[in-house]
Write an enzyme that holds these catalytic residues in place. Structure first.
Site, PDB file in Angstrom:
ATOM      1  N   GLU A 168      12.695 -18.694  53.689  1.00  0.00           N
ATOM      2  CA  GLU A 168      13.758 -19.645  53.335  1.00  0.00           C
ATOM      3  C   GLU A 168      14.784 -18.932  52.462  1.00  0.00           C
ATOM      4  O   GLU A 168      14.447 -18.326  51.435  1.00  0.00           O
ATOM      5  CB  GLU A 168      13.228 -20.881  52.604  1.00  0.00           C
ATOM      6  CG  GLU A 168      14.388 -21.853  52.320  1.00  0.00           C
ATOM      7  CD  GLU A 168      13.999 -23.164  51.648  1.00  0.00           C
ATOM      8  OE1 GLU A 168      12.806 -23.502  51.611  1.00  0.00           O
ATOM      9  OE2 GLU A 168      14.919 -23.840  51.142  1.00  0.00           O
ATOM     10  N   ASP A 180      19.809 -10.908  46.716  1.00  0.00           N
ATOM     11  CA  ASP A 180      20.696 -11.337  47.801  1.00  0.00           C
ATOM     12  C   ASP A 180      19.932 -11.313  49.132  1.00  0.00           C
ATOM     13  O   ASP A 180      19.473 -10.250  49.577  1.00  0.00           O
ATOM     14  CB  ASP A 180      21.892 -10.375  47.856  1.00  0.00           C
ATOM     15  CG  ASP A 180      22.910 -10.782  48.894  1.00  0.00           C
ATOM     16  OD1 ASP A 180      22.575 -11.544  49.825  1.00  0.00           O
ATOM     17  OD2 ASP A 180      24.059 -10.334  48.776  1.00  0.00           O
ATOM     18  N   ASP A 200      25.584 -22.884  50.392  1.00  0.00           N
ATOM     19  CA  ASP A 200      26.854 -23.167  49.707  1.00  0.00           C
ATOM     20  C   ASP A 200      27.963 -23.305  50.743  1.00  0.00           C
ATOM     21  O   ASP A 200      28.185 -22.392  51.535  1.00  0.00           O
ATOM     22  CB  ASP A 200      27.181 -22.036  48.733  1.00  0.00           C
ATOM     23  CG  ASP A 200      26.157 -21.951  47.612  1.00  0.00           C
ATOM     24  OD1 ASP A 200      26.088 -22.890  46.806  1.00  0.00           O
ATOM     25  OD2 ASP A 200      25.411 -20.955  47.555  1.00  0.00           O
ATOM     26  N   LYS A 235      36.859 -24.314  50.239  1.00  0.00           N
ATOM     27  CA  LYS A 235      38.271 -23.886  50.267  1.00  0.00           C
ATOM     28  C   LYS A 235      38.480 -22.809  51.335  1.00  0.00           C
ATOM     29  O   LYS A 235      37.665 -21.901  51.465  1.00  0.00           O
ATOM     30  CB  LYS A 235      38.668 -23.314  48.900  1.00  0.00           C
ATOM     31  CG  LYS A 235      38.710 -24.364  47.805  1.00  0.00           C
ATOM     32  CD  LYS A 235      39.176 -23.768  46.510  1.00  0.00           C
ATOM     33  CE  LYS A 235      39.137 -24.844  45.445  1.00  0.00           C
ATOM     34  NZ  LYS A 235      38.915 -24.306  44.110  1.00  0.00           N
ATOM     35  N   PHE A 250      19.721 -30.820  46.846  1.00  0.00           N
ATOM     36  CA  PHE A 250      21.127 -30.846  47.229  1.00  0.00           C
ATOM     37  C   PHE A 250      21.409 -31.928  48.257  1.00  0.00           C
ATOM     38  O   PHE A 250      22.460 -32.558  48.256  1.00  0.00           O
ATOM     39  CB  PHE A 250      21.535 -29.480  47.793  1.00  0.00           C
ATOM     40  CG  PHE A 250      22.555 -28.822  46.939  1.00  0.00           C
ATOM     41  CD1 PHE A 250      22.172 -28.170  45.776  1.00  0.00           C
ATOM     42  CD2 PHE A 250      23.901 -28.910  47.254  1.00  0.00           C
ATOM     43  CE1 PHE A 250      23.105 -27.597  44.949  1.00  0.00           C
ATOM     44  CE2 PHE A 250      24.840 -28.344  46.433  1.00  0.00           C
ATOM     45  CZ  PHE A 250      24.447 -27.681  45.280  1.00  0.00           C
ATOM     46  N   GLU A 251      20.444 -32.120  49.114  1.00  0.00           N
ATOM     47  CA  GLU A 251      20.574 -33.145  50.147  1.00  0.00           C
ATOM     48  C   GLU A 251      20.674 -34.536  49.501  1.00  0.00           C
ATOM     49  O   GLU A 251      21.524 -35.346  49.873  1.00  0.00           O
ATOM     50  CB  GLU A 251      19.330 -33.058  51.036  1.00  0.00           C
ATOM     51  CG  GLU A 251      19.280 -34.024  52.177  1.00  0.00           C
ATOM     52  CD  GLU A 251      18.135 -33.639  53.128  1.00  0.00           C
ATOM     53  OE1 GLU A 251      17.207 -32.918  52.712  1.00  0.00           O
ATOM     54  OE2 GLU A 251      18.200 -34.066  54.287  1.00  0.00           O
TER      55      GLU A 251
HETATM   56  C1  LIG Z   1      23.878 -25.400  47.650  1.00  0.00           C
HETATM   57  S1  LIG Z   1      22.430 -24.635  47.030  1.00  0.00           S
HETATM   58  C2  LIG Z   1      21.130 -25.404  47.962  1.00  0.00           C
HETATM   59  C3  LIG Z   1      19.776 -25.220  47.344  1.00  0.00           C
HETATM   60  C4  LIG Z   1      18.595 -25.848  48.120  1.00  0.00           C
HETATM   61  N1  LIG Z   1      18.444 -25.266  49.448  1.00  0.00           N
HETATM   62  C5  LIG Z   1      18.756 -27.341  48.216  1.00  0.00           C
HETATM   63  O1  LIG Z   1      19.050 -27.835  49.329  1.00  0.00           O
HETATM   64  O2  LIG Z   1      18.595 -28.023  47.191  1.00  0.00           O
HETATM   65  C6  LIG Z   1      22.538 -23.029  47.778  1.00  0.00           C
HETATM   66  C7  LIG Z   1      21.577 -22.023  47.136  1.00  0.00           C
HETATM   67  O3  LIG Z   1      21.631 -20.808  47.868  1.00  0.00           O
HETATM   68  C8  LIG Z   1      21.542 -19.719  46.964  1.00  0.00           C
HETATM   69  N2  LIG Z   1      22.151 -18.564  47.643  1.00  0.00           N
HETATM   70  C9  LIG Z   1      23.402 -18.484  48.148  1.00  0.00           C
HETATM   71  N3  LIG Z   1      23.607 -17.295  48.732  1.00  0.00           N
HETATM   72  C10 LIG Z   1      22.446 -16.591  48.593  1.00  0.00           C
HETATM   73  C11 LIG Z   1      22.037 -15.289  48.987  1.00  0.00           C
HETATM   74  N4  LIG Z   1      22.872 -14.464  49.651  1.00  0.00           N
HETATM   75  N5  LIG Z   1      20.803 -14.884  48.667  1.00  0.00           N
HETATM   76  C12 LIG Z   1      19.952 -15.719  48.002  1.00  0.00           C
HETATM   77  N6  LIG Z   1      20.280 -16.967  47.598  1.00  0.00           N
HETATM   78  C13 LIG Z   1      21.508 -17.392  47.903  1.00  0.00           C
HETATM   79  C14 LIG Z   1      22.294 -20.206  45.740  1.00  0.00           C
HETATM   80  O4  LIG Z   1      21.897 -19.517  44.561  1.00  0.00           O
HETATM   81  C15 LIG Z   1      21.926 -21.682  45.696  1.00  0.00           C
HETATM   82  O5  LIG Z   1      20.792 -21.919  44.884  1.00  0.00           O
END
Ligand SMILES: C[S@@+](CC[C@H](N)C(=O)[O-])C[C@H]1O[C@@H](n2cnc3c(N)ncnc32)[C@H](O)[C@@H]1O
Length: 235
Positions: free
Chosen positions: A67, A119, A142, A146, A211-212
């Site tokens: 995930e 990452d 994310d 924009k 987030f959902e």
């Molecule tokens: C909008 S949040 C959603 C979190 C979770 N999946 C939820 O639905 O509650 C997006 C998450 O993806 C992580 N994220 C974004 N790009 C990433 C990457 N390249 N590697 C690891 N984590 C990443 C961010 O730190 C953030 O916690």
């Protein structure tokens, strides 16, 4: 293999200039800090640019589901608890989220879950062997709404090619978003990647994420798809 997670995420500046996240200086609780210090050796894996031996990591041969961006880890730990025959690998950069997930993993006594704080694009590209994943879950990435930030969205043609390479033949790419324009973008990018079979398959049932729930409070609809990777070798 499991060293401290300190300075893991974003510790390799300059390797890729456009990232799908910003490192927020989130508040971390005492319990999360303790988890990062004490539980990391049990559940954490350091990022290394060499392919992982998943058999060695989990001590068995089992399907492995990754995930990306698990947030606070509520969904990931629930999935791992519900499916002990599968191994799970969670990749997240947000330190408090990793701390929270470590606490849940300890509470549930999970032997089939490991975390990498780095990452996910680099983890996939450099640390995951080809054809090693039974599934890749991406829940509420994310949305970067924009226009000038669209290039930061994690789902891009290169990313999809990488996912196709890391999935075993027949493996599932499962994605959900509550941002309708991002959903359209994802549909278009997947349609352009022949390694994924059309039409999509019914997505597995799963608990809702933090987030959902937030999106639902804002009146957003959830869009969700699962695509199967074809059994032809990756190009
Ligand atoms: C909008 S949040 C959603 C979190 C979770 N999946 C939820 O639905 O509650 C997006 C998450 O993806 C992580 N994220 C974004 N790009 C990433 C990457 N390249 N590697 C690891 N984590 C990443 C961010 O730190 C953030 O916690």
């Amino acid at each position: 293999m499991s060293t401290s997670p300190e300075n893991e995420a974003g510790a390799h500046p300059g390797q890729r200039s456009i990232r799908s996240y910003t490192l927020r200086a989130g508040r971390i609780t005492v319990a999360q800090r303790r988890a990062l210090d004490e539980l990391w050796p049990r559940f954490g894996l350091a990022f290394t640019p060499q392919p992982l031996d998943l058999y060695q990591v989990f001590g068995r041969a089992a399907p492995c589901v990754m995930e990306i961006g698990f947030g606070d880890g509520e969904l990931l730990t629930a999935m791992a608890a519900a499916d002990p025959a599968t191994d799970f690998l969670g990749v997240e950069v947000h330190e408090p989220g990793v701390g929270h997930a470590l606490l849940l993993a300890e509470r549930l006594g999970l032997g089939n879950l490991r975390f990498i704080r780095h990452d996910a694009v680099e983890v996939l590209g450099q640390q995951l062997p080809d054809a090693s994943l039974a599934g890749l879950n991406l829940f509420f990435p994310d949305p970067w709404p924009k226009k000038r930030h669209h290039k930061r969205r994690i789902v891009q043609p290169d990313f999809l090619r990488l996912v196709a390479r890391k999935l075993a033949p027949g493996g599932i790419f499962h994605v959900a978003t509550d941002w309708a324009p991002y959903a359209g973008h994802i549909e278009a990018v997947v349609a352009g990647e022949p390694a994924f079979m059309q039409p999509p398959v019914p997505p597995a049932l799963r608990p809702r994420t933090r987030f959902e729930r937030r999106g639902e409070r804002l009146g957003h609809d959830v869009w969700e798809r699962a695509w199967r990777r074809s059994t032809r070798p990756a190009g």
